[in-house]
Design a protein around this motif. Structure first.
Motif, PDB file in Angstrom:
ATOM      1  N   SER A  93       0.863  -1.195   0.000  1.00 37.46           N
ATOM      2  CA  SER A  93       0.000   0.000   0.000  1.00 37.46           C
ATOM      3  C   SER A  93       0.894   1.237   0.000  1.00 37.46           C
ATOM      4  CB  SER A  93      -0.879   0.005   1.258  1.00 37.46           C
ATOM      5  OG  SER A  93      -0.057   0.236   2.395  1.00 37.46           O
ATOM      6  N   GLU A  94       0.321   2.348  -0.425  1.00 33.30           N
ATOM      7  CA  GLU A  94       1.109   3.599  -0.438  1.00 33.30           C
ATOM      8  C   GLU A  94       1.594   3.942   0.957  1.00 33.30           C
ATOM      9  OE1 GLU A  94      -0.047   7.115  -2.474  1.00 33.30           O
ATOM     10  OE2 GLU A  94      -0.671   5.950  -4.235  1.00 33.30           O
ATOM     11  N   THR A  95       0.748   3.639   1.952  1.00 35.25           N
ATOM     12  CA  THR A  95       1.132   3.932   3.339  1.00 35.25           C
ATOM     13  C   THR A  95       2.389   3.153   3.710  1.00 35.25           C
ATOM     14  OG1 THR A  95      -1.241   3.907   3.713  1.00 35.25           O
ATOM     15  CG2 THR A  95       0.153   4.111   5.668  1.00 35.25           C
ATOM     16  N   GLU A  96       2.430   1.878   3.335  1.00 35.24           N
ATOM     17  CA  GLU A  96       3.617   1.060   3.657  1.00 35.24           C
ATOM     18  C   GLU A  96       4.878   1.660   3.022  1.00 35.24           C
ATOM     19  OE1 GLU A  96       2.708  -3.606   3.927  1.00 35.24           O
ATOM     20  OE2 GLU A  96       1.771  -2.681   2.167  1.00 35.24           O
ATOM     21  N   ILE A  97       4.750   2.062   1.762  1.00 33.01           N
ATOM     22  CA  ILE A  97       5.914   2.609   1.052  1.00 33.01           C
ATOM     23  C   ILE A  97       6.339   3.939   1.681  1.00 33.01           C
ATOM     24  CG2 ILE A  97       6.701   3.569  -1.160  1.00 33.01           C
ATOM     25  CD1 ILE A  97       5.242   1.300  -2.525  1.00 33.01           C
ATOM     26  N   LYS A  98       5.360   4.795   1.956  1.00 27.70           N
ATOM     27  CA  LYS A  98       5.673   6.113   2.554  1.00 27.70           C
ATOM     28  C   LYS A  98       6.349   5.938   3.909  1.00 27.70           C
ATOM     29  CE  LYS A  98       2.604   9.418   0.366  1.00 27.70           C
ATOM     30  NZ  LYS A  98       1.144   9.405   0.200  1.00 27.70           N
ATOM     31  N   ARG A  99       5.845   4.969   4.656  1.00 23.23           N
ATOM     32  CA  ARG A  99       6.422   4.746   5.990  1.00 23.23           C
ATOM     33  C   ARG A  99       7.891   4.321   5.856  1.00 23.23           C
ATOM     34  NH1 ARG A  99       3.825   0.189   8.410  1.00 23.23           N
ATOM     35  NH2 ARG A  99       1.873   1.307   8.177  1.00 23.23           N
ATOM     36  N   PHE A 100       8.148   3.411   4.929  1.00 20.74           N
ATOM     37  CA  PHE A 100       9.530   2.961   4.728  1.00 20.74           C
ATOM     38  C   PHE A 100      10.422   4.135   4.326  1.00 20.74           C
ATOM     39  CE2 PHE A 100      12.960   1.806   1.857  1.00 20.74           C
ATOM     40  CZ  PHE A 100      13.672   0.922   2.652  1.00 20.74           C
ATOM     41  N   LEU A 101       9.943   4.951   3.378  1.00 23.09           N
ATOM     42  CA  LEU A 101      10.789   6.033   2.861  1.00 23.09           C
ATOM     43  C   LEU A 101      11.025   7.128   3.900  1.00 23.09           C
ATOM     44  CD1 LEU A 101       9.395   6.431  -0.784  1.00 23.09           C
ATOM     45  CD2 LEU A 101      11.492   5.271  -0.072  1.00 23.09           C
ATOM     46  N   ALA A 102      10.051   7.307   4.802  1.00 21.46           N
ATOM     47  CA  ALA A 102      10.162   8.396   5.774  1.00 21.46           C
ATOM     48  C   ALA A 102      11.175   8.095   6.882  1.00 21.46           C
ATOM     49  CB  ALA A 102       8.791   8.657   6.393  1.00 21.46           C
ATOM     50  N   LEU A 103      11.389   6.815   7.149  1.00 26.48           N
ATOM     51  CA  LEU A 103      12.301   6.456   8.245  1.00 26.48           C
ATOM     52  C   LEU A 103      13.764   6.480   7.773  1.00 26.48           C
ATOM     53  CD1 LEU A 103      10.241   3.471   9.688  1.00 26.48           C
ATOM     54  CD2 LEU A 103      10.670   5.671  10.823  1.00 26.48           C
ATOM     55  N   PRO A 104      14.681   6.822   8.683  1.00 25.28           N
ATOM     56  CA  PRO A 104      16.086   6.808   8.276  1.00 25.28           C
ATOM     57  C   PRO A 104      16.551   5.378   7.978  1.00 25.28           C
ATOM     58  CG  PRO A 104      15.893   7.229  10.620  1.00 25.28           C
ATOM     59  CD  PRO A 104      14.500   7.200  10.077  1.00 25.28           C
ATOM     60  N   ARG A 105      17.501   5.244   7.045  1.00 25.61           N
ATOM     61  CA  ARG A 105      18.070   3.915   6.771  1.00 25.61           C
ATOM     62  C   ARG A 105      19.514   4.088   6.343  1.00 25.61           C
ATOM     63  NH1 ARG A 105      14.953   4.986   2.203  1.00 25.61           N
ATOM     64  NH2 ARG A 105      16.200   5.091   0.299  1.00 25.61           N
ATOM     65  N   GLY A 106      20.268   3.005   6.444  1.00 26.85           N
ATOM     66  CA  GLY A 106      21.670   3.041   6.040  1.00 26.85           C
ATOM     67  C   GLY A 106      22.544   2.454   7.130  1.00 26.85           C
ATOM     68  N   PHE A 107      23.845   2.556   6.912  1.00 25.43           N
ATOM     69  CA  PHE A 107      24.784   2.005   7.893  1.00 25.43           C
ATOM     70  C   PHE A 107      26.051   2.842   7.874  1.00 25.43           C
ATOM     71  CE2 PHE A 107      25.010  -0.205   3.841  1.00 25.43           C
ATOM     72  CZ  PHE A 107      26.351  -0.110   3.499  1.00 25.43           C
ATOM     73  N   THR A 108      26.746   2.826   8.996  1.00 25.36           N
ATOM     74  CA  THR A 108      28.034   3.512   9.047  1.00 25.36           C
ATOM     75  C   THR A 108      29.129   2.462   9.231  1.00 25.36           C
ATOM     76  OG1 THR A 108      27.839   3.788  11.426  1.00 25.36           O
ATOM     77  CG2 THR A 108      27.075   5.628  10.060  1.00 25.36           C
ATOM     78  N   LEU A 109      30.320   2.814   8.763  1.00 22.15           N
ATOM     79  CA  LEU A 109      31.443   1.870   8.826  1.00 22.15           C
ATOM     80  C   LEU A 109      32.611   2.514   9.548  1.00 22.15           C
ATOM     81  CD1 LEU A 109      31.344   0.638   5.107  1.00 22.15           C
ATOM     82  CD2 LEU A 109      30.464  -0.569   7.126  1.00 22.15           C
ATOM     83  N   ASN A 110      33.308   1.700  10.313  1.00 22.00           N
ATOM     84  CA  ASN A 110      34.552   2.156  10.926  1.00 22.00           C
ATOM     85  C   ASN A 110      35.668   1.237  10.420  1.00 22.00           C
ATOM     86  OD1 ASN A 110      36.759   2.690  12.551  1.00 22.00           O
ATOM     87  ND2 ASN A 110      35.502   3.172  14.348  1.00 22.00           N
ATOM     88  N   ALA A 111      36.424   1.753   9.441  1.00 24.75           N
ATOM     89  CA  ALA A 111      37.437   0.905   8.795  1.00 24.75           C
ATOM     90  C   ALA A 111      38.565   0.570   9.767  1.00 24.75           C
ATOM     91  CB  ALA A 111      37.991   1.604   7.557  1.00 24.75           C
TER      92      ALA A 111
END
Ligand code: AMP
Ligand code: MG
Length: 346
Positions: free
Chosen positions: A142-160
């Motif tokens: 549903s559009e709500t599901e997609i909007k919810r996913f896009l609105a939340l932060p995502r990603g990862f950080t790396l410490n080499a």
């Protein structure tokens, strides 16, 4: 019985001739072709060489390497990436040098493509039903599901320095599906080269890399020709839109809306998602990229598929030794500067 000098010379020539013939037969290269389902796709390995046992061993080792990569870098299950995906958000997790390098590369292509390549779309893939063990079906969120996913932060950080990774949120499922097949092809080819093979090709679901030239035995000799691969027709499974001649070591990858998709009410929904809209990227049918490694070709083919023809070709033209053939949704063919676009047609 005495033989004349002439007969002696004739005998000697005959002996040399027979010996040469035997040598040619003995040194005749074999071709070994094997296929397995790995990384959720067909993996084909072709090797050429004179020692059939060595070829068999090389191929077994190469498949074992691809299997190892599948186990470690699948987003679900029990491997290293799956463990990272299950770790508490905000908490640093120690990871191997190999995973660190892959995650760094994924972030590199994310930056290079201004976000079109996004290695943290695992949950969005799940919403569309493109789960790790995809069964050919899907659902439209549903559009709500997609909007919810896009609105939340995502990603990862790396410490080499400490070899650690941190998921920024619970919304982050790291998915290396856009780069892992290329990596596996590079690694498999390296394994093959540690064996006595004259030439080899590895193809993991449209991610190809070759080394050497194909030996073609003639009656008395062996000729060599470069490997050639066809660019898959996006709507005819038995057709190609043109051919590419690969120099030794070059990688080529195709991303397509025909590789993993489902149809609903006449609409095609496929697995390459646009991180801005949350929907399948809608500009292209396929994108093929040639690059110095299979990993680079793989990452870029996914990236330019999302970017579309203009931005995609513009990006490819900034990269040395990288070329692309892009087929848009309306059936137009775009190619980068170093290729003759007229070679390709639908
Ligand atoms: P490929 O098979 O190389 O074209 O990559 C497609 C796969 O990459 C998908 O099955 C997903 O696992 C993942 N993926 C989907 N969309 C993206 C994206 N925008 N960026 C990076 N990876 C993606
Ligand atoms: Mg790719």
């Amino acid at each position: 019985m005495r033989i004349s000098r002439f007969q002696g010379v004739l005998l000697a020539f005959s002996a040399v001739f027979v010996f040469s013939l035997l040598l040619v037969v003995w040194l005749r290269p074999h071709e070994l072709v094997r296929e397995k389902i790995l990384l959720g796709t067909f993996v084909q390995i072709k090797v050429y060489g004179t020692d059939l046992d060595a070829l068999n061993e090389a191929v077994e080792d190469a498949f074992a390497e691809i299997q190892r990569i599948q186990e470690r870098f699948s987003r679900a299950g029990v491997g290293a990436l799956a463990q990272l995906n299950q770790a508490e958000p905000g908490t640093s997790v120690p990871i191997s040098q190999e995973l660190l390098t892959l995650l760094e590369l994924a972030q590199h292509y994310q930056t290079l493509s201004q976000g079109a390549f996004d290695p943290a779309l695992g949950q969005l893939e799940d919403l569309w039903g493109f789960v790790e063990d995809w069964d050919g079906t899907g659902r439209v969120p549903s559009e709500t599901e997609i909007k919810r996913f896009l609105a939340l932060p995502r990603g990862f950080t790396l410490n080499a320095a400490t070899s650690e990774a941190t998921r920024v949120s619970a919304n982050t499922q790291i998915d290396l599906g856009g780069i892992a097949k290329g990596y596996a092809v590079d690694r498999a080819l390296e394994v093959l080269q540690s064996h006595p093979v004259q030439a080899a090709l590895v193809n993991a679901g449209g991610n190809v890399r070759t080394v050497g030239q194909v030996p073609e035995p003639t009656l008395f000799w062996v000729q060599f020709r470069p490997f050639q691969v066809g660019v898959q027709h996006p709507r005819r499974s038995d057709g190609v839109v043109g051919g590419l001649t690969l120099t030794s070591g070059q990688g080529v990858a195709t991303s397509g809306d025909y590789q993993r998709y489902f149809m609903l009410d006449g609409v095609r929904y496929h697995h390459i998602l646009d991180p801005q809209s949350g929907y399948p990227a809608n500009k292209m049918m396929s994108s093929t990229v040639i690059a110095p490694t299979a990993l680079e070709a793989d990452a870029l083919s996914t990236a330019v598929f999302v970017l579309g023809p203009e931005a995609g070709i513009a990006l490819i033209n900034t990269l040395p030794e990288v070329e692309a053939v892009l087929i848009t949704q309306d059936g137009n063919v775009f190619s980068s500067r170093g290729l003759d676009g007229k070679q390709f047609s639908l």
